[in-house]
Each structure stands twice: as structure tokens, then as C-alpha cells.
Design a protein around this motif. Structure first.
Motif, PDB file in Angstrom:
ATOM      1  N   LYS A  36      47.046  44.139 -61.628  1.00 17.98           N
ATOM      2  CA  LYS A  36      47.482  43.139 -62.613  1.00 17.98           C
ATOM      3  C   LYS A  36      46.368  42.745 -63.577  1.00 17.98           C
ATOM      4  CE  LYS A  36      46.849  39.252 -59.416  1.00 17.98           C
ATOM      5  NZ  LYS A  36      47.558  38.188 -58.710  1.00 17.98           N
ATOM      6  N   SER A  51      46.078  45.991 -66.160  1.00 19.48           N
ATOM      7  CA  SER A  51      47.318  46.531 -66.724  1.00 19.48           C
ATOM      8  C   SER A  51      47.322  46.563 -68.247  1.00 19.48           C
ATOM      9  CB  SER A  51      48.535  45.787 -66.192  1.00 19.48           C
ATOM     10  OG  SER A  51      48.517  44.441 -66.595  1.00 19.48           O
ATOM     11  N   ALA A  59      48.032  40.680 -54.054  1.00 24.68           N
ATOM     12  CA  ALA A  59      48.245  41.993 -54.671  1.00 24.68           C
ATOM     13  C   ALA A  59      47.202  42.935 -54.079  1.00 24.68           C
ATOM     14  CB  ALA A  59      48.096  41.914 -56.183  1.00 24.68           C
ATOM     15  N   SER A  90      52.185  48.858 -66.217  1.00 15.17           N
ATOM     16  CA  SER A  90      52.518  47.687 -65.410  1.00 15.17           C
ATOM     17  C   SER A  90      51.740  47.749 -64.098  1.00 15.17           C
ATOM     18  CB  SER A  90      54.016  47.644 -65.125  1.00 15.17           C
ATOM     19  OG  SER A  90      54.359  48.638 -64.179  1.00 15.17           O
ATOM     20  N   PRO A  91      51.518  46.605 -63.456  1.00 15.39           N
ATOM     21  CA  PRO A  91      50.847  46.621 -62.153  1.00 15.39           C
ATOM     22  C   PRO A  91      51.570  47.517 -61.141  1.00 15.39           C
ATOM     23  CG  PRO A  91      50.916  44.389 -62.990  1.00 15.39           C
ATOM     24  CD  PRO A  91      51.763  45.236 -63.917  1.00 15.39           C
TER      25      PRO A  91
END
Length: 83
Positions: free
Chosen positions: A38, A41, A75, A47-48
Motif C-alpha cells: 500500500k 502502490s 498488511a 493496487s496493493p
């Protein structure tokens, strides 16, 4: 109108994978780096979720990099260093 086959996403995926690999090679040039998808990105325009999927592929295929799934806190954190 004729029906034409749409190009497969393999070419698109390959360019995304190559883009991420080049980014990681540049960033890890001087040693190991840790990151969450994230946070990079925007830099790689992915996108993550895409980054996570591509990191799994790179872990197995990128001979220039050592890729390791490091931890998960909110994450996945990845550890990358030149091979």
C-alpha cells in the motif's frame, strides 16, 4: 463487424511484473528493503492487491532478487534484497 479475440492479460501482467521488478531492483540496489504494497502502490501504478500477487510470483521467478514474506501487521510486509 468481425469478432476478434481480445489479447490475453498475460502481456499486461508481464509488464506489471516487470515494472514492479525494476522498481524493487532500483530500491534494493544498496541493500535490503522492507515495504508494504500500500505504500508503494502509487510509485508503481499498481493496487496493493496486484503488488501482493506479483510479489508471490517474483519470489519464485526473480533470480536478481531475494523476496521474502516478512510479517503481517495490517498488511503484508515484504523484505527484498539483491540476490
Amino acid at each position: 463487424m468481425s469478432a476478434t479475440a481480445t489479447p490475453s492479460t498475460t502481456t499486461d501482467d508481464l509488464s506489471k511484473e516487470e515494472r514492479l521488478k525494476r522498481y524493487l531492483l532500483d530500491r534494493a540496489e544498496e541493500g535490503e528493503m522492507y515495504f508494504k504494497g500500500k505504500f508503494i502502490s502509487e510509485d508503481v501504478e499498481l493496487s496493493p492487491k496486484e503488488i501482493g500477487a506479483l510479489m508471490v510470483k517474483l519470489r519464485d521467478s526473480a533470480t536478481e532478487l531475494t523476496v521474502e514474506k516478512w510479517s503481517y501487521t495490517g498488511a503484508t510486509t515484504w523484505r527484498v534484497e539483491p540476490a
